[in-house]
Enzyme design. Structure first.
Site, PDB file in Angstrom:
ATOM      1  N   ASP A 249       0.882  -1.153   0.000  1.00  0.00           N
ATOM      2  CA  ASP A 249       0.000   0.000   0.000  1.00  0.00           C
ATOM      3  C   ASP A 249       0.929   1.215   0.000  1.00  0.00           C
ATOM      4  O   ASP A 249       2.077   1.122   0.419  1.00  0.00           O
ATOM      5  CB  ASP A 249      -0.877  -0.034   1.255  1.00  0.00           C
ATOM      6  N   ASP A 251       0.156   5.157   0.745  1.00  0.00           N
ATOM      7  CA  ASP A 251       0.075   6.184   1.791  1.00  0.00           C
ATOM      8  C   ASP A 251       0.045   5.526   3.173  1.00  0.00           C
ATOM      9  O   ASP A 251      -0.768   4.644   3.436  1.00  0.00           O
ATOM     10  CB  ASP A 251      -1.178   7.046   1.599  1.00  0.00           C
TER      11      ASP A 251
END
Ligand SMILES: [Mg+2]
Length: 411
Positions: A249, A251
């Site tokens: 992922d 952020d």
């Protein structure tokens, strides 16, 4: 601008020498140039090289063709592979490795990588292309060879190449040899005449002048130019293309999450994130980012802003010899302002596994060893739904998290 970000120039051009006649392969190369021999159904040896370079972020690939150039033209010219555009440049007549470079002189970036189209060296290309010291005009990928008698040898002091020697009969024991993959500055072309060999006529002088660096790699190496080694290529390369994937992922795992983060100036790397990516690059993993970008659907920013952000991430990574192989993003959102992006539950939007499933299909992936790291339950759920283990980042140091995962895998 974040003080954590480093501005750097990233080498994006790669040239492959594909003009050879391949006479040592006998009847195999009567109608097919050597790099176009297949290692699997409809996968040529050159396809694997192009895949290796394009996933390392080389977006401009030039094939220096001669013998049977039209076959390279029809398969590759102006085609896209991954993020790369391929151009075929034809040598008027065979003129050695230096002559081929001379023929391409009007196409060259300031820095580029040059490689043989008939050998595969499974190395971290971003480690070869890290910024060079002042005065350096080239860097050679070197490897240890147990039986160096068949090869020219190279001597180094630290990073500097001090001598470049011709083949010597009777030379015993292991030596460093030239693996045929070079980072070069366009200025080298000034030293190149219309017909010459870089290895015989150019590199020895650059080594004497202290302008050549060498970096030793221990990746799998194969020169497919002999009937036996072509058989080895067919046996080994399909398996070697398969790699485990480390999904991230974005952020909150790689960069600080400011909420719909998209401005380059807001890129702040999380502790250990770049180093974790380098570790995975060196360990032979594909590194793929899967990121919900609902901000695009919500009209908060455009695709170009996201791409600029990713470009900056790649530049920062290149400065330490690392790279991300691919980014997958999901612009859809239940409240999107445009209908195209408005979906109550888009299959790509995590916790749905669409992006991961697509990446698993589009890349030569080895499932064993593949995993995901995220900072939300929705990331881990997406991984689980795609059939791979997901790990929650504890917010401390990504390098530590990834090191632990790799250690657990070895048990
Ligand atoms: Mg996140």
């Amino acid at each position: 601008m974040s003080e954590d970000a480093i501005e750097t120039m990233r080498v994006k051009q790669a040239l492959f020498l594909v003009g050879g006649k391949g006479t040592r392969l006998g009847s195999l190369t009567t109608a097919t140039p050597k790099p176009l021999l297949e290692i699997a159904p409809n996968v040529t040896f050159l396809d694997v090289l192009i895949e290796q370079f394009s996933r390392h972020g080389f977006s401009d690939i030039i094939l220096l063709a001669g013998h049977m150039a039209e076959q390279f033209q029809s398969r590759y010219h102006l085609r896209q592979r991954g993020g790369a555009t391929i151009t075929v440049v034809c040598e008027p007549e065979p003129a050695g490795t230096g002559g081929a470079l001379h023929a391409a002189r009007n196409h060259l970036d300031e820095w580029f990588v040059m490689a043989n189209g008939d050998s595969y060296f499974d190395i971290n290309l971003r480690s070869l292309t890290k910024p060079a010291a002042a005065g350096t005009v080239g860097r050679l990928a070197l490897r240890q060879e147990k039986n160096a008698a068949r090869f020219g040898t190279v001597e180094v002091q630290g990073q500097r190449v001090t001598a470049f020697r011709e083949k010597q009969a009777g030379l015993e024991g292991g030596r460093l040899i030239n693996a045929g993959v070079y980072l070069l500055n366009r200025g080298v072309v000034d030293a190149v005449s219309q017909v010459c060999s870089l290895e015989r006529d150019v590199f020895p002088g650059l080594a004497r002048a202290g302008q050549l660096e060498g970096r030793v790699f221990d990746g799998y190496f194969l020169d497919m130019g002999l009937p036996d080694t072509y058989q080895l290529a067919k046996r080994d390369m399909p398996g070697r293309r398969q790699r485990p994937v480390a999904f991230f992922d974005r952020d909150g795992v790689l960069n600080a999450d400011h909420g719909y983060t998209h401005r380059v100036a807001d890129l702040k790397w999380i502790n250990g994130a770049r180093e974790a990516i380098l570790l995975l690059n060196e360990a032979g993993y594909l590194v793929i980012v899967v990121t919900n970008q609902g901000g695009i659907g919500l009209g908060l920013y455009g695709l170009a802003a996201m791409q600029a952000f990713h470009e900056r991430m790649q530049n920062d990574l290149a400065a330490i010899g690392a790279h991300i192989d691919a980014f997958y993003h999901c612009p859809h959102h239940p409240d999107a302002t445009t209908a195209n992006y408005r979906h109550a539950d888009h299959p790509d939007r995590k916790p749905n596994p669409g992006m991961i499933l697509r990446a698993l299909e589009e890349w030569p992936v080895r499932h064993a060893g593949s995993f995901l790291v995220g900072d939300r339950d929705s990331d881990v759920t997406a991984a689980t739904r795609a059939g791979i283990p997901g790990y929650l980042f504890d917010g401390v140091d990504v390098f530590q998290t990834v090191s632990r995962i790799l250690q657990d895998q070895k048990r």
